[in-house]
Design a protein around this motif. Structure first.
Motif, mmCIF file in Angstrom:
data_model
loop_
_atom_site.group_PDB
_atom_site.id
_atom_site.type_symbol
_atom_site.label_atom_id
_atom_site.label_comp_id
_atom_site.label_asym_id
_atom_site.label_seq_id
_atom_site.Cartn_x
_atom_site.Cartn_y
_atom_site.Cartn_z
ATOM 1 N N GLN A 135 6.749 -3.710 10.536
ATOM 2 C CA GLN A 135 7.856 -3.455 11.443
ATOM 3 C C GLN A 135 8.510 -2.111 11.150
ATOM 4 O O GLN A 135 8.894 -1.369 12.060
ATOM 5 C CB GLN A 135 8.888 -4.576 11.333
ATOM 6 N N ARG A 136 8.614 -1.789 9.869
ATOM 7 C CA ARG A 136 9.234 -0.523 9.476
ATOM 8 C C ARG A 136 8.299 0.661 9.693
ATOM 9 O O ARG A 136 8.740 1.763 10.017
ATOM 10 C CB ARG A 136 9.638 -0.570 7.989
ATOM 11 N N PHE A 137 6.993 0.415 9.500
ATOM 12 C CA PHE A 137 6.007 1.499 9.568
ATOM 13 C C PHE A 137 4.872 1.069 10.501
ATOM 14 O O PHE A 137 3.826 0.601 10.048
ATOM 15 C CB PHE A 137 5.454 1.817 8.173
ATOM 16 N N PRO A 138 5.054 1.205 11.805
ATOM 17 C CA PRO A 138 4.029 0.764 12.760
ATOM 18 C C PRO A 138 2.666 1.398 12.528
ATOM 19 O O PRO A 138 1.643 0.816 12.925
ATOM 20 C CB PRO A 138 4.625 1.188 14.110
ATOM 21 N N ALA A 139 2.610 2.573 11.879
ATOM 22 C CA ALA A 139 1.327 3.231 11.623
ATOM 23 C C ALA A 139 0.427 2.395 10.725
ATOM 24 O O ALA A 139 -0.800 2.604 10.694
ATOM 25 C CB ALA A 139 1.563 4.601 10.991
ATOM 26 N N LEU A 140 0.984 1.423 10.010
ATOM 27 C CA LEU A 140 0.157 0.552 9.171
ATOM 28 C C LEU A 140 -0.838 -0.257 9.990
ATOM 29 O O LEU A 140 -1.867 -0.697 9.469
ATOM 30 C CB LEU A 140 1.039 -0.410 8.360
ATOM 31 N N ALA A 141 -0.543 -0.460 11.261
ATOM 32 C CA ALA A 141 -1.443 -1.251 12.111
ATOM 33 C C ALA A 141 -2.824 -0.624 12.193
ATOM 34 O O ALA A 141 -3.823 -1.333 12.398
ATOM 35 C CB ALA A 141 -0.850 -1.401 13.505
ATOM 36 N N ARG A 142 -2.890 0.705 12.040
ATOM 37 C CA ARG A 142 -4.195 1.380 12.082
ATOM 38 C C ARG A 142 -4.974 1.179 10.790
ATOM 39 O O ARG A 142 -6.132 1.590 10.697
ATOM 40 C CB ARG A 142 -3.998 2.878 12.344
ATOM 41 N N HIS A 143 -4.345 0.586 9.785
ATOM 42 C CA HIS A 143 -4.979 0.390 8.480
ATOM 43 C C HIS A 143 -4.943 -1.095 8.105
ATOM 44 O O HIS A 143 -4.701 -1.455 6.947
ATOM 45 C CB HIS A 143 -4.258 1.229 7.415
ATOM 46 N N SER A 144 -5.199 -1.940 9.082
ATOM 47 C CA SER A 144 -5.212 -3.386 8.826
ATOM 48 C C SER A 144 -6.622 -3.930 8.994
ATOM 49 O O SER A 144 -7.441 -3.372 9.730
ATOM 50 C CB SER A 144 -4.253 -4.106 9.782
ATOM 51 N N ARG A 145 -6.905 -5.009 8.293
ATOM 52 C CA ARG A 145 -8.184 -5.710 8.384
ATOM 53 C C ARG A 145 -7.921 -7.201 8.243
ATOM 54 O O ARG A 145 -6.911 -7.613 7.657
ATOM 55 C CB ARG A 145 -9.136 -5.305 7.250
ATOM 56 N N THR A 146 -8.851 -7.980 8.741
ATOM 57 C CA THR A 146 -8.787 -9.409 8.458
ATOM 58 C C THR A 146 -9.653 -9.720 7.232
ATOM 59 O O THR A 146 -10.622 -9.018 6.939
ATOM 60 C CB THR A 146 -9.275 -10.251 9.650
ATOM 61 N N ALA A 147 -9.266 -10.753 6.533
ATOM 62 C CA ALA A 147 -10.033 -11.267 5.396
ATOM 63 C C ALA A 147 -9.996 -12.787 5.478
ATOM 64 O O ALA A 147 -9.114 -13.365 6.135
ATOM 65 C CB ALA A 147 -9.437 -10.791 4.070
ATOM 66 N N THR A 148 -10.938 -13.431 4.831
ATOM 67 C CA THR A 148 -10.943 -14.893 4.780
ATOM 68 C C THR A 148 -10.667 -15.329 3.351
ATOM 69 O O THR A 148 -11.500 -15.134 2.457
ATOM 70 C CB THR A 148 -12.286 -15.481 5.243
ATOM 71 N N ARG A 149 -9.479 -15.871 3.130
ATOM 72 C CA ARG A 149 -9.172 -16.465 1.827
ATOM 73 C C ARG A 149 -9.932 -17.801 1.737
ATOM 74 O O ARG A 149 -9.950 -18.589 2.683
ATOM 75 C CB ARG A 149 -7.675 -16.695 1.662
ATOM 76 N N LEU A 150 -10.541 -18.056 0.597
ATOM 77 C CA LEU A 150 -11.431 -19.213 0.485
ATOM 78 C C LEU A 150 -10.727 -20.474 -0.008
ATOM 79 O O LEU A 150 -11.199 -21.580 0.253
ATOM 80 C CB LEU A 150 -12.608 -18.867 -0.438
ATOM 81 N N GLU A 197 -4.609 -8.246 6.363
ATOM 82 C CA GLU A 197 -4.224 -7.437 5.212
ATOM 83 C C GLU A 197 -3.989 -6.003 5.683
ATOM 84 O O GLU A 197 -4.557 -5.555 6.688
ATOM 85 C CB GLU A 197 -5.313 -7.435 4.144
ATOM 86 N N HIS A 198 -3.164 -5.284 4.932
ATOM 87 C CA HIS A 198 -2.960 -3.867 5.178
ATOM 88 C C HIS A 198 -3.496 -3.086 3.985
ATOM 89 O O HIS A 198 -3.523 -3.585 2.854
ATOM 90 C CB HIS A 198 -1.479 -3.568 5.397
ATOM 91 N N ALA A 199 -3.925 -1.868 4.239
ATOM 92 C CA ALA A 199 -4.517 -1.050 3.176
ATOM 93 C C ALA A 199 -3.542 -0.881 2.029
ATOM 94 O O ALA A 199 -2.334 -0.697 2.242
ATOM 95 C CB ALA A 199 -4.901 0.319 3.738
ATOM 96 N N PRO A 200 -4.033 -0.937 0.779
ATOM 97 C CA PRO A 200 -3.160 -0.654 -0.365
ATOM 98 C C PRO A 200 -2.721 0.802 -0.352
ATOM 99 O O PRO A 200 -3.280 1.637 0.366
ATOM 100 C CB PRO A 200 -4.047 -0.980 -1.569
ATOM 101 N N LEU A 201 -1.728 1.106 -1.160
ATOM 102 C CA LEU A 201 -1.161 2.457 -1.182
ATOM 103 C C LEU A 201 -2.233 3.527 -1.382
ATOM 104 O O LEU A 201 -2.208 4.575 -0.732
ATOM 105 C CB LEU A 201 -0.113 2.565 -2.297
ATOM 106 N N ALA A 202 -3.188 3.256 -2.278
ATOM 107 C CA ALA A 202 -4.197 4.263 -2.620
ATOM 108 C C ALA A 202 -5.081 4.635 -1.440
ATOM 109 O O ALA A 202 -5.710 5.695 -1.454
ATOM 110 C CB ALA A 202 -5.062 3.766 -3.774
ATOM 111 N N GLU A 203 -5.128 3.801 -0.396
ATOM 112 C CA GLU A 203 -6.003 4.067 0.740
ATOM 113 C C GLU A 203 -5.239 4.483 1.995
ATOM 114 O O GLU A 203 -5.827 4.626 3.063
ATOM 115 C CB GLU A 203 -6.890 2.847 1.021
ATOM 116 N N LEU A 204 -3.931 4.681 1.867
ATOM 117 C CA LEU A 204 -3.132 5.143 2.991
ATOM 118 C C LEU A 204 -3.099 6.672 3.033
ATOM 119 O O LEU A 204 -3.231 7.333 1.997
ATOM 120 C CB LEU A 204 -1.701 4.614 2.871
#
Length: 326
Positions: free
Chosen positions: A12-27, A216-223
């Motif tokens: 919500q604060r940083f809409p640009a994060l949407a370009r760095h999101s992925r889905t994952a399946t927690r098991l 999930e959103h990209a960790p800091l190191a990948e932004l």
């Protein structure tokens, strides 16, 4: 249904994060009985009866005990008595040298055994004789785990390892992957080989999976640098909110020990994809742990309470993969 991450406020604060999101399946593994036809951790595999079972002949770490000469033991006891009395130990350096010489290469220390003997300890590297059948770690059906990266034409991933400490990199269990089509296994192996377990916490409890898809959103190191700076200034714990903990397929991972480093394919040098995280713990960062899920359901211990991450290249023949433990 796809679950929103604890980092939803960051989006919500940083809409640009949407370009760095992925889905994952927690098991969400939970101890339970399973069959060879299920997705699971630590259970029997859907394995063709006419396909050789993989084995390990690599060198692995073995703890060895060496009986010590009586005169050396007496010197050790005298030195210990002097230390308890607060007296200097003049024989200390020579005693340590003679102890290492008596034990030999790989010396790690000495202990008192249950039967009262004083023995030296050392670490050796020995091959399994005979070769050790690998231990089933996980079986993932694409139908159950939609975020599992996979080569075209297959719908099942099987993960096996040798449950011992091996010379790295990476240090740890030797891992093998098998990709296959479930429909091709007409005559499955009913009695599977037994693996010799050197490292008890590489032997997993049998668990059924309760898959949950998350964003999930990209960790800091990948932004990108500017976005990274803005997000980090807002919340230094952002990575724990953005990346799900525990066993999962797909998505992102963090790099707590080394910092971010690329994982290029050994064949094409292209970028690999995170296929599977094998984790010690399921908890962290405000993420739900499921329906009263235990913190360590599989009983596995990776590194220093960390996780093994497996990255795959689905473009190259043979599906090359990389292991990383942090």
């Amino acid at each position: 249904m796809i679950t929103s991450p604890p980092s939803a406020e960051a989006l919500q604060r940083f809409p640009a994060l949407a370009r760095h999101s992925r889905t994952a399946t927690r098991l969400h593994p939970r101890p339970a009985d399973v069959t060879m036809h299920d997705s699971h951790v630590g259970g029997p595999l859907l394995w063709p009866a006419d396909e050789p079972w993989p084995t390990c002949g690599d060198k692995r770490e073995v703890e060895d005990q060496v009986p010590l000469p009586d005169d050396l033991v007496e010197r050790m006891r005298a030195a210990a008595a002097s230390r308890r009395a607060g007296q200097p130990v003049d024989d200390g350096p020579a005693l340590d040298r003679d102890l290492r010489r008596a034990v030999g290469g790989g010396y790690t220390g000495w202990i008192e055994t249950a039967d009262g003997r004083t023995v030296g300890q050392r670490t050796l590297w020995r091959r399994h004789q005979p070769r050790n059948p690998l231990l089933p770690v996980a079986q993932l059906r694409a139908a159950d785990v939609p975020d599992l990266p996979r080569p075209k034409g297959v719908d099942l991933l099987q993960v096996l390892w040798c449950p011992a400490q091996h010379k790295g990199p990476p240090w740890g269990p030797v891992v093998r992957l098998r990709w296959r089509r479930q429909a091709d296994v007409i005559d499955p192996l009913t009695v599977q080989p037994v693996s010799e377990v050197d490292h008890p916490r590489y032997a997993l409890r049998t668990c059924r999976l309760s898959p949950e898809r998350v964003v999930e959103h990209a960790p800091l190191a990948e932004l990108p640098p500017r976005l990274r700076q803005e997000v980090e200034s807002w919340n230094a714990n952002y990575d724990a909110l953005a990346v799900a903990p525990g066993w999962k397929a797909g998505g992102y991972t963090t790099w707590p020990t080394t910092g971010f480093r690329p994982t290029p394919c050994s064949t094409c040098a292209g970028r690999t994809r995170l296929a599977l995280v094998i984790a010690t713990s399921e908890c962290g960062g405000g993420w739900s742990s499921g329906d009263r899920e235990p913190d360590e359901p599989t009983g596995v211990l990776i590194g220093h309470y960390g996780a093994m991450r497996i990255f795959v290249c689905v473009r190259c023949p043979g599906t090359p993969f990389i292991e990383d433990i942090q």
